[in-house]
Design an enzyme around this catalytic site. Structure first.
Site, PDB file in Angstrom:
ATOM      1  N   HIS A 178      -6.895 -13.454  -7.274  1.00 28.31           N
ATOM      2  CA  HIS A 178      -7.454 -12.434  -6.364  1.00 28.31           C
ATOM      3  C   HIS A 178      -8.913 -12.433  -6.979  1.00 28.31           C
ATOM      4  O   HIS A 178      -9.176 -12.760  -8.052  1.00 28.31           O
ATOM      5  CB  HIS A 178      -6.831 -10.941  -6.630  1.00 28.31           C
ATOM      6  CG  HIS A 178      -7.430 -10.137  -5.692  1.00 28.31           C
ATOM      7  ND1 HIS A 178      -8.667  -9.530  -5.785  1.00 28.31           N
ATOM      8  CD2 HIS A 178      -6.869  -9.527  -4.344  1.00 28.31           C
ATOM      9  CE1 HIS A 178      -8.872  -8.806  -4.848  1.00 28.31           C
ATOM     10  NE2 HIS A 178      -8.053  -8.779  -3.998  1.00 28.31           N
TER      11      HIS A 178
ATOM     12  N   LYS B 148       0.776  -1.112  -0.141  1.00 25.75           N
ATOM     13  CA  LYS B 148       0.095  -0.012  -0.017  1.00 25.75           C
ATOM     14  C   LYS B 148       0.911   1.181   0.164  1.00 25.75           C
ATOM     15  O   LYS B 148       2.171   1.172   0.385  1.00 25.75           O
ATOM     16  CB  LYS B 148      -0.676  -0.002   1.223  1.00 25.75           C
ATOM     17  CG  LYS B 148      -1.499  -1.403   1.565  1.00 25.75           C
ATOM     18  CD  LYS B 148      -2.715  -1.321   0.710  1.00 25.75           C
ATOM     19  CE  LYS B 148      -3.598  -2.607   1.103  1.00 25.75           C
ATOM     20  NZ  LYS B 148      -4.555  -3.081  -0.031  1.00 25.75           N
TER      21      LYS B 148
END
EC number: 4.1.1.39
Length: 441
Positions: A260, A141
């Site tokens: 994902h 992130k």
């Protein structure tokens, strides 16, 4: 036959039997009128049958209908075709107000036409030389906005601190601020540098998802040339055809394949309409993937825990018995199709480690995004803290301690000799996500 369990909510005035039969017909040979070409084929052989209808406890309007569709109606080795047949048109059906596919039974004869996961759990452990504990990961992130060099730097710090894997976020493909080739290069550098320093095998899930299959394969080829161990794909937004294509490439070239599930909640969030994630999980195991995200269970309700563990077992085990309390409507025999590692990620931190270790067991990937990068001292100590917490939990479990009861105590003991873990414990001691679970039986 392929068996499907639907939760049918018919329009007012439509009996459940009629709605169930309509669902079975529309998933196979039926159309809205009688056509003369019906005489040219054996409808009895090919038609779908609704063989069981039972009321859903506590819901007057809905019924669970079990339909069977003959295996000949499906193309071999194509999840795309399986879904087009089983759920293609029927969800817009006028006679049903809402419809949810709760579970599918895939017969061994049909399962055998799929390659399945490129490698599976055991091969992955052998490639990584990591045994007897869950695998640790971390999503880098901020997911969007870092330059490739800074991104690679964040990757290096996490891997060096003790994680096994870092991950591209699902939205990181090839944007103006960071093109894919630059990211791949800097991440590869981070992997090799951290491997050399720690003596452990490291990886970074390089997201190969792209606008066309050809472009995805191009990225996977580049990853293989760099010699990195794993690539990644968003299988629902990318689509099953693209996913299977990439899975075949990964097996042929020795790449692990991380999946994902971006967009899954669009399909599986509503209780009475859509598809349950266990169906998407089964489809993924057939289409191919070595890891797939599967929720966390932690801090949510018990009912959800059983259901989540139900589809986690469907991902990992060879043979899963029917168990309605866990949402498993059919016994599923995977006949030697390799297993998939479930990935627990989303809002987890060191205090969750005992629960995660107990719930998911060794064959899982625990993915801490903010739980690593949010450490007050930075990424490397954040990674170190997670690794220490994990090793402490595994050790305690192997000594026969009860992680559910003594979890906090185990973490506190480990924090005494790990300043990184102590700092992490301090930061996250108050954080809780308290919401009702959507997914109850």
């Amino acid at each position: 036959d392929i068996l499907a369990a639907f939760r049918v909510t018919p329009q007012p005035g439509v009996p459940p039997e009629e709605a169930g039969a309509a669902v079975a017909a529309e998933s196979s040979t039926g159309t809205w009128t009688t056509v003369w070409t019906d005489g040219l084929t054996s409808l009895d052989r090919y038609k779908g049958r609704c063989y069981d209808i039972e009321p859903v406890p506590g819901e007057x309007x809905x019924x669970x209908x079990x339909x069977x569709x003959x295996x000949d109606l499906f193309e071999e080795g194509s999840v795309t075709n399986m879904f087009t047949s089983x759920v293609g048109n029927v969800f817009g059906f006028x006679x049903x107000r809402a419809l949810r596919l709760e579970d599918l039974r895939i017969p061994p004869a049909y399962t055998k036409t799929f390659q399945g996961p490129p490698h599976g759990i055991q091969v992955e452990r052998d490639k990584l030389n990591k045994y007897g504990r869950p695998i640790l990961g971390c999503t880098i992130k901020p997911k969007l906005g870092l330059s490739a060099k800074n991104y690679g730097r964040a990757v290096y710090e996490c891997l060096r601190g003790g994680l096994d894997f870092t991950k591209d976020d699902e939205n990181v493909n090839s944007q103006p601020f960071m093109r894919w080739r630059d990211r791949f290069l800097f991440c590869a550098e981070a992997i090799y540098k951290s491997q050399a320093e720690t003596g452990e095998i490291k990886g970074h899930y390089l997201n190969a998802t792209a606008g066309t299959c050809e472009e995805m394969i191009k990225r996977a080829v580049f990853a293989r040339e760099l010699g990195v161990p794993i690539v990644m794909h968003d299988y629902l937004t990318g689509g099953f055809t693209a996913n299977t294509t990439l899975a075949h490439y990964c097996r042929d070239n020795g790449l692990l394949f991380h999946i994902h599930r971006a967009m899954h909640a669009v399909i599986d969030r509503q209780k009475n309409h859509g598809m349950h994630f266990r169906v998407l999980a089964k489809a993924l195991r057939m289409s191919g993937g070595d890891h797939v995200h599967s929720g966390t269970v932690v801090g949510k309700l018990e009912g959800e825990r059983d259901i989540t563990l139900g589809f986690v077992d469907l991902l990992r085990d060879d043979y899963v018995e029917k168990d309605r309390s866990r949402g498993i409507y059919f016994t599923q025999d995977w006949v030697s199709l390799p297993g998939v590692l479930p990935v627990a990620s989303g809002g987890i931190h060191v205090w969750h480690m005992p629960a995660l270790t107990e719930i998911f067991g060794d064959d899982s990937v625990l993915q801490f995004g903010g739980g690593t990068l949010g450490h007050p001292w930075g990424n490397r100590p954040g990674a170190x803290x997670n690794r220490v917490a994990l090793e402490a939990c595994v050790k305690a479990r192997n000594e026969g301690r009860d992680l559910a009861r003594e979890g906090n105590e185990i973490i506190r003991e480990a924090a005494k000799w790990s300043p990184e873990l102590a700092a992490a414990c301090e930061v996250w001691k108050e954080i809780k996500f308290e919401f009702e679970a959507m997914d109850t039986i």
